[in-house]
Each structure stands twice: as C-alpha cells, then as structure tokens.
Design a protein around this motif. Structure first.
Motif, PDB file in Angstrom:
ATOM      1  N   GLU A 187       0.822  -1.210   0.000  1.00 40.02           N
ATOM      2  CA  GLU A 187       0.000   0.000   0.000  1.00 40.02           C
ATOM      3  C   GLU A 187       0.861   1.266   0.000  1.00 40.02           C
ATOM      4  N   SER A 192      -4.804   3.548   3.777  1.00 42.59           N
ATOM      5  CA  SER A 192      -5.228   2.311   3.109  1.00 42.59           C
ATOM      6  C   SER A 192      -4.625   1.092   3.803  1.00 42.59           C
ATOM      7  N   TRP A 196      -6.925  -1.963   5.369  1.00 40.54           N
ATOM      8  CA  TRP A 196      -6.786  -3.357   4.949  1.00 40.54           C
ATOM      9  C   TRP A 196      -6.398  -4.263   6.118  1.00 40.54           C
TER      10      TRP A 196
END
Length: 255
Positions: A187, A192, A196
């Motif tokens: 990432e 993000s 995740w």
C-alpha cells in the motif's frame, strides 16, 4: 546499513512469533491433550480452521512462486499445512538469512518477497487462474461464516474459547500478521494500510482473498509476476533500472 538493520528486526520478530506459537502448541498439548478429537470440532472451530487453511493456501502460493524447484516447494508447503504459523515464521527467517543487500536503497521486503534469481522472463501467465481460485476461496469462506452464524450464533461467546480454539486463533493471527506485512509493503499510504489490516483482523481469509484478487486485476498478462508483490514505487524503480533488486542465494540457482 539501514536495510541490514531492518532485516535483523524482521528476523527477530518472526523468530519470536514462531517460538511463541511453538510454546503455545506444546503447552496446549500437555494441558488439554491431543487436538485430534472429534469433540473439539465445534462449528466455529471448524470455520476457524477453514479460515486458517485458506490463509495458508495464500502463503503457500507465495512459497511455490519463491522456491527455485518443486522439491523445496513441496517440502515447505507440507510444513505450512502441518505446522501453520510455526512453518511460516521459520520460512521467513530462513529466507531473510539467505539474502544480502547490494545497496543502501534496497528495500529488505523486496528482497524477501521476490524469487531468487533473475525474474525478468517470468511472466504472469497464471494471473487468470489465481483470480478464479482466490475468488472461489473468498466466496466459500464468506458462505462458511454466514452459515455458521445462522446455525450456531455469533462467535463472541466464552464457551467457544476452549484451549485449542485459543491456540488456533493465535496460529491464525500470526499468519495474518505475515500477510499484513505484505499488505503494508504494497500500500502507498498508511490510511489504506490501516483499513486493509483492520479488515484482515476482522474478516480473515475473506479479506486475504479479496486483496489478492484486486492485486491480480491490477496486473496485465504481459507483466512479470513480481509486480503482484511489489508496491507501485518499487515496480516503477525496477522498470526504470531494467533490473530486479539483487538477491544472492545461499546455493546455486538453476537456470
């Protein structure tokens, strides 16, 4: 020096996690007996085991890609399915000991994730197969979770936390940690990455499969397969340099 220091940290972390899981396994066997008993197989333990082995399948796919021959691939995959995160940690530590950096700018995780030897001719011919397999595994795991919730209720109950369930959860989340290291490497920003990793913790292999499928849809059939493993910056850097990060194996590599 920075790369060598990072490799040392990863060695220590994964060695400690592997030792923790080994100690937990031995302790649970001594205090609660063998895990091979039918009475242990509650619906949620079965669901957790399926979740666990889907993640093991994802890690095994990387191991098969990384190894230079089928004998070593088979050996490690058998260990992964038999010993779970103990084998995961052992494999990572072994591979960390095999790599050497050739420059201060090299990312140690690139050196860990990539296959030994020159990968420039290794194309992603199995991308479509990977998309299908991990889509099926993710959908299957989602169905298992939904079915178990409907038939056995929510998993947040004290009576479910038996000694072997606790050991299985620890085993499961050490593998989640290993997968999270890859996700954090892939990432481009911490937002993000955090999203995740939270999804991995909450939904396990459903998220693992979803993430892998997304990454596979972001590569073309002409791209080298290592593009799935590296982040955008390092893919671009390697393309500009016309080479892969240097990986010096401890044994000769077959052409």
């Amino acid at each position: 020096m920075a790369a060598a220091g990072s490799i040392g940290v990863y060695k220590a972390v994964f060695a400690a996690l592997g030792a923790l899981m080994l100690g937990t396994l031995v302790y649970t066997c001594v205090t609660d007996g063998s895990p091979f008993r039918l009475e242990l197989l509650t619906p949620w333990l079965v669901a957790t085991l399926i979740d666990f082995y889907v993640n093991v399948t994802a890690i095994s796919t990387w191991v098969i890609y990384k190894e230079v021959n089928w004998i070593s691939s088979f050996f490690w995959v058998v260990l992964l399915y038999c010993f779970g995160s103990i084998a995961t940690c052992a494999y990572v530590v072994v591979k960390l000991f095999e790599i050497k950096t050739s420059g201060p700018s090299q990312d140690p995780l690139d050196l860990l994730f990539l296959r030994q030897g020159n990968l420039s001719q290794r194309k992603s011919s199995f991308v479509i197969i990977g998309r299908i397999i991990f889509s099926i595994l993710g959908a299957m795991m989602a169905a298992v979770v939904i079915y178990t919730v409907i038939t056995d209720g929510l998993p947040f109950r004290k009576d479910l936390l038996t000694p072997w369930m606790a050991a299985t959860l620890l085993d499961f989340y050490i593998n989640v940690f290993a997968i999270s290291v890859w996700v954090a490497h892939k990432e481009s920003n911490w937002i993000s990455t955090a999203i995740w990793i939270c999804l991995l913790i909450c939904f396990g292999s459903i998220t693992t499969c979803g993430y892998i499928v997304i990454q596979l849809f972001q590569v073309s059939y002409q791209d080298p397969i290592y593009h799935v493993l590296l982040n955008t910056r390092n893919k671009s850097l390697n393309a500009e340099q016309g080479r892969l990060p240097s990986i010096i194996p401890s044994r000769s590599v077959k052409a």
